[in-house]
Scaffold this motif. Structure first.
Motif, short mmCIF file in Angstrom:
data_model
loop_
_atom_site.label_atom_id
_atom_site.label_comp_id
_atom_site.label_asym_id
_atom_site.label_seq_id
_atom_site.Cartn_x
_atom_site.Cartn_y
_atom_site.Cartn_z
N THR A 63 0.21 -2.41 -11.36
CA THR A 63 0.15 -1.83 -10.02
C THR A 63 0.88 -2.78 -9.07
OG1 THR A 63 -1.91 -2.94 -9.36
CG2 THR A 63 -2.11 -0.81 -10.53
N SER A 64 1.32 -2.25 -7.96
CA SER A 64 1.97 -3.07 -6.94
C SER A 64 1.83 -2.37 -5.60
CB SER A 64 3.46 -3.29 -7.27
OG SER A 64 4.16 -2.06 -7.25
N TYR A 65 2.26 -3.01 -4.54
CA TYR A 65 2.25 -2.39 -3.22
C TYR A 65 3.60 -2.61 -2.56
CZ TYR A 65 0.51 -7.18 -2.56
OH TYR A 65 0.33 -8.54 -2.64
N ASN A 121 0.42 4.79 6.16
CA ASN A 121 -0.76 4.42 5.36
C ASN A 121 -0.41 3.52 4.18
OD1 ASN A 121 -2.82 5.87 6.83
ND2 ASN A 121 -1.94 7.75 6.02
N PHE A 122 -1.39 2.75 3.76
CA PHE A 122 -1.24 1.90 2.58
C PHE A 122 -1.43 2.73 1.31
CE2 PHE A 122 -3.26 -0.59 -0.80
CZ PHE A 122 -2.34 -1.61 -0.95
N THR A 123 -0.71 2.39 0.27
CA THR A 123 -0.93 3.01 -1.02
C THR A 123 -0.61 2.01 -2.13
OG1 THR A 123 -0.46 4.95 -2.40
CG2 THR A 123 1.42 3.92 -1.29
N LEU A 124 -1.17 2.25 -3.29
CA LEU A 124 -0.83 1.47 -4.48
C LEU A 124 0.20 2.22 -5.29
CD1 LEU A 124 -4.16 -0.04 -5.89
CD2 LEU A 124 -2.18 -1.30 -5.06
N LEU A 125 1.13 1.45 -5.85
CA LEU A 125 2.11 2.00 -6.77
C LEU A 125 1.70 1.62 -8.18
CD1 LEU A 125 5.33 0.90 -4.84
CD2 LEU A 125 4.11 3.07 -4.65
N GLY A 126 1.94 2.51 -9.13
CA GLY A 126 1.62 2.23 -10.52
C GLY A 126 2.79 2.56 -11.41
N GLY A 127 2.99 1.74 -12.45
CA GLY A 127 4.11 2.00 -13.34
C GLY A 127 4.20 0.96 -14.44
N ALA A 128 5.42 0.61 -14.79
CA ALA A 128 5.66 -0.31 -15.90
C ALA A 128 6.72 -1.33 -15.51
CB ALA A 128 6.11 0.46 -17.14
N GLU A 129 6.63 -2.49 -16.15
CA GLU A 129 7.63 -3.54 -15.95
C GLU A 129 7.93 -4.19 -17.29
OE1 GLU A 129 5.98 -6.58 -13.43
OE2 GLU A 129 4.49 -7.19 -14.92
N THR A 154 7.88 2.00 -10.47
CA THR A 154 6.53 2.37 -10.05
C THR A 154 6.57 3.61 -9.17
OG1 THR A 154 6.70 0.84 -8.17
CG2 THR A 154 5.61 0.01 -10.18
N HIS A 155 5.42 4.31 -9.13
CA HIS A 155 5.32 5.55 -8.36
C HIS A 155 4.01 5.56 -7.58
CE1 HIS A 155 6.24 9.77 -7.47
NE2 HIS A 155 4.96 10.01 -7.65
N ASP A 156 4.03 6.20 -6.43
CA ASP A 156 2.85 6.32 -5.57
C ASP A 156 1.69 6.93 -6.36
OD1 ASP A 156 1.02 6.71 -3.55
OD2 ASP A 156 2.11 8.35 -2.60
N MET A 157 0.55 6.21 -6.41
CA MET A 157 -0.59 6.67 -7.20
C MET A 157 -1.53 7.58 -6.42
SD MET A 157 -1.52 3.03 -9.05
CE MET A 157 -2.99 3.68 -9.84
N PHE A 158 -1.44 7.60 -5.08
CA PHE A 158 -2.42 8.32 -4.28
C PHE A 158 -1.80 9.38 -3.36
CE2 PHE A 158 -4.33 4.13 -5.18
CZ PHE A 158 -5.45 4.56 -5.89
N ASN A 159 -0.59 9.79 -3.70
CA ASN A 159 0.08 10.88 -2.97
C ASN A 159 0.17 10.62 -1.46
OD1 ASN A 159 0.57 12.46 -5.28
ND2 ASN A 159 -1.52 13.28 -5.19
N VAL A 160 0.38 9.38 -1.09
CA VAL A 160 0.59 9.05 0.32
C VAL A 160 1.99 9.47 0.75
CG1 VAL A 160 0.81 7.17 1.98
CG2 VAL A 160 -1.11 7.21 0.38
N HIS A 161 2.98 9.06 -0.03
CA HIS A 161 4.35 9.50 0.26
C HIS A 161 5.02 10.12 -0.96
CE1 HIS A 161 5.44 5.85 -1.89
NE2 HIS A 161 4.89 5.08 -0.96
N GLN A 162 4.37 10.03 -2.14
CA GLN A 162 4.86 10.61 -3.38
C GLN A 162 6.25 10.09 -3.76
OE1 GLN A 162 4.49 14.89 -3.41
NE2 GLN A 162 2.44 14.85 -2.50
#
Length: 287
Positions: free
Chosen positions: A96-98, A146-154, A169-177
Motif C-alpha cells: 500500500t502507499s499514499y 480527500n486522503f486515500t490509500l493506493l494498493g498494488g505491487a512493486e 498502484t491503484h486507488d483502493m477506496f474509490n476516492v479518485h479511482q
C-alpha cells in the motif's frame, strides 16, 4: 537476518518508504533487523517548496521513521506490504502507499507529519484593467481533496549498477479511482563513515489522479474548470542523500530532492511553478 535500511533516506526525501529486501547488507547502520521495530527521528532544518499558487512553502523540523519487517509482512512509515517472492536478484511485494500530491493541500497528510502547514493566502483584488483577455487565476475556497490509500505491487531488481524499483498502484477506496506508477533507480556507496545515495525517479499519474488533485471545480472557478482539461503525465526527479555515521545511534544527514512536475500538471491554474524542491540538514537518531 536483516533488510537494507532506506527508511531515513527515503523519508527525508519526503517520499513514502518502501520495502526493500535482501539477505545481507554492507553494515549494521544500513540494516533493519527482522522481527524488531526500527524507530528513529531526524531533527534539523529544511524546506519543501509548494508549487500551488498562494500556498506557502513547507518548513521541515522533525521527521519520524517507524518500520517493522517480519518474514513476509512489513510496515514502513504508514505503508503495509507483503513479500511474495525474494531472491538474490529481485524482490516482489504487494504494497500500500499514499499519494504525495495531497500533501501540498493539507498539513496532516502523512507526507507532512511534523511539518508546518502551508497556509493559503487570500487573493488580492484586481485594481486595474488587464491587457489580457484571460481572467486572473483567482479562486474561491478549494473543495476537499480527500486522503486515500493506493494498493498494488512493486518489484526490486538488484544489479551491480544499482537497484531498480518498478511499482504500480491503484486507488483502493474509490476516492479518485486513479492509478500511479513509478520507475526508480537508486545507487549507493560508502566511504569510511560516509554513506551516499543517489536516485533518479519517474512517477506516472493517471488522468483521474491529476484531475482530482489539480483540476478546478466549478465552485472554485467556473472559467478555469472548463479551460483546464487534466491529462496523465510523468513527474521526473533526482534525489541525493549523504550520511555521516557519528555513533551506533547518531548520524549527520544532508538530503536534497528536485522534482520537475509533468507539463500536464504544471498547466493547471492551481500551480504557479513547474517544480518542487526539498532540502534537509540535521541529525538522525535511531532508537
Amino acid at each position: 537476518m536483516y533488510r537494507i535500511l532506506f527508511v531515513l533516506i527515503t523519508s527525508l526525501s519526503i517520499l513514502p518508504s518502501v520495502g526493500m529486501a535482501k539477505e545481507t547488507c554492507a553494515s549494521e547502520n544500513q540494516c533493519i533487523e527482522m522481527n524488531n521495530w526500527d524507530l528513529g527521528i531526524a531533527i534539523g532544518w529544511g524546506q519543501k517548496s509548494n508549487p500551488l499558487k498562494d500556498f506557502d512553502d513547507i518548513p521541515l523540523f522533525f521527521i519520524p521513521t517507524v518500520a517493522y519487517y517480519g518474514e513476509h509482512w512489513f510496515f514502513d512509515n504508514g505503508n503495509l506490504g507483503y513479500t511474495l517472492a525474494e531472491q538474490e536478484s529481485f524482490t516482489f511485494n504487494l504494497v500500500t502507499s499514499y499519494s504525495l500530491d495531497r500533501a501540498y493541500f493539507y498539513r496532516w497528510d502523512p507526507s507532512n507529519i511534523f511539518l508546518n502547514r502551508g497556509t493559503q493566502v487570500e487573493a488580492k483584488a484586481i485594481t486595474s484593467m488587464s491587457l489580457s483577455t484571460e481572467p486572473e487565476r483567482e479562486f474561491n475556497s478549494l473543495e476537499t481533496r480527500n486522503f486515500t490509500l493506493l494498493g498494488g505491487a512493486e518489484a526490486f531488481i538488484y544489479t551491480r549498477l544499482g537497484i531498480i524499483r518498478l511499482a504500480y498502484t491503484h486507488d483502493m477506496f474509490n476516492v479518485h479511482q486513479g492509478s500511479e506508477a513509478q520507475i526508480k533507480w537508486t545507487y549507493g556507496w560508502d566511504y569510511d563513515r560516509f554513506i551516499f545515495e543517489f536516485a533518479l525517479v519517474f512517477d506516472w499519474k493517471s488522468q483521474a489522479v491529476v484531475d482530482y488533485y489539480y483540476g478546478v471545480r466549478p465552485s472554485e472557478n467556473a472559467y478555469w474548470s472548463e479551460q483546464y482539461q487534466a491529462k496523465s503525465g510523468w513527474d521526473k526527479g533526482a534525489e541525493m542523500t549523504a550520511r555521516y555515521i557519528l555513533t551506533d545511534n547518531w548520524d549527520l544527514l544532508l538530503a536534497v530532492r528536485y522534482t520537475l512536475i509533468a507539463d500536464e500538471i504544471a498547466a493547471s491554474p492551481l500551480l504557479d511553478q513547474d517544480y518542487s524542491s526539498t532540502y534537509f540538514i540535521g541529525a538522525a537518531y535511531r532508537f
